[in-house]
Design an enzyme around this catalytic site. Sequence first.
Site, PDB file in Angstrom:
ATOM      1  N   SER A 138      -0.011  -7.199  10.572  1.00  0.00           N
ATOM      2  CA  SER A 138      -0.592  -5.941  11.044  1.00  0.00           C
ATOM      3  C   SER A 138      -1.312  -6.224  12.348  1.00  0.00           C
ATOM      4  O   SER A 138      -1.670  -7.375  12.641  1.00  0.00           O
ATOM      5  CB  SER A 138      -1.591  -5.416  10.000  1.00  0.00           C
ATOM      6  OG  SER A 138      -2.417  -4.400  10.536  1.00  0.00           O
ATOM      7  N   TYR A 151      -8.920  -7.006   3.898  1.00  0.00           N
ATOM      8  CA  TYR A 151      -7.563  -6.693   4.369  1.00  0.00           C
ATOM      9  C   TYR A 151      -7.309  -7.309   5.736  1.00  0.00           C
ATOM     10  O   TYR A 151      -6.284  -7.975   5.943  1.00  0.00           O
ATOM     11  CB  TYR A 151      -7.359  -5.181   4.439  1.00  0.00           C
ATOM     12  CG  TYR A 151      -6.031  -4.799   5.060  1.00  0.00           C
ATOM     13  CD1 TYR A 151      -4.852  -4.943   4.336  1.00  0.00           C
ATOM     14  CD2 TYR A 151      -5.945  -4.364   6.379  1.00  0.00           C
ATOM     15  CE1 TYR A 151      -3.627  -4.629   4.903  1.00  0.00           C
ATOM     16  CE2 TYR A 151      -4.719  -4.044   6.953  1.00  0.00           C
ATOM     17  CZ  TYR A 151      -3.575  -4.184   6.220  1.00  0.00           C
ATOM     18  OH  TYR A 151      -2.361  -3.892   6.788  1.00  0.00           O
TER      19      TYR A 151
END
Length: 256
Positions: A138, A151
């Site tokens: 990401s 995360y």
Amino acid sequence: MMKKSVLITGATSGLGYDFVKLFAADGYDLILVARDKAKLEEIKRQFPDLSVLTISRDLSIAGAAKEVFEEVTAAGISIDVLVNNAGFGLMGPFDELDILKQTEMIQLNISALTELTYHFLPGMKNRPNKARILNVASTAAFQPGPLMAVYYATKAYVLSFSEALAEELADTNVTVTTLCPGATKTNFASVANVEKTKMFSGAMDSREVAHQGYRNLMAGKRVVITGRSNKLGAYAAKFLPRRTTAKIAKYVAKDA
């Protein structure tokens, strides 16, 4: 001509399902891994001309990744492409989020990805042609992420691990590509509870993200950042103080 096989985790929705369709269009036999057995079987019926092995496993449980490897091996399948796509995020102050869910996130986003790569890599190195690994990270990998602290940290691991592995394997037949999308229109946003945040106000279509990832995977590119603004953001993060990038990440995590 020997048919090629791809294993895709998180295969029943979002980017995972988009990757299923892309590989199927190129004639790959499919090994699909996800939790939802009914959805897996529904997808299998969509490709009657391909060999499709479905494996229902929750990769957020310790030991599940090894079970997947053992089931694929028992079926006599050697894979040419490994797509480590499964993952999830959570939004909120670290100490207010369920610690069990956060440790499941670490297990899925980091441990399962690492274990699957470890188990399948030796066989992939023995394939007669190019073998490829796609690890989905990401743009979160490039800076700290307040309100999504765990995360962001898991995705930083994925990027660092994948880049290191790509260099280790530089003289082999195996390439490693890290896909770093920004906000993407998938189920991720609802699971992470970030649908109304500033970061998702300009989310990309998942099919376009998958297409870019697939194309660059086949080209052997090491890091793929989708979207012009995401590329600029990742580039800027290299030069800004990490305290500053953390403040920016905290700002975009708030409601639009």
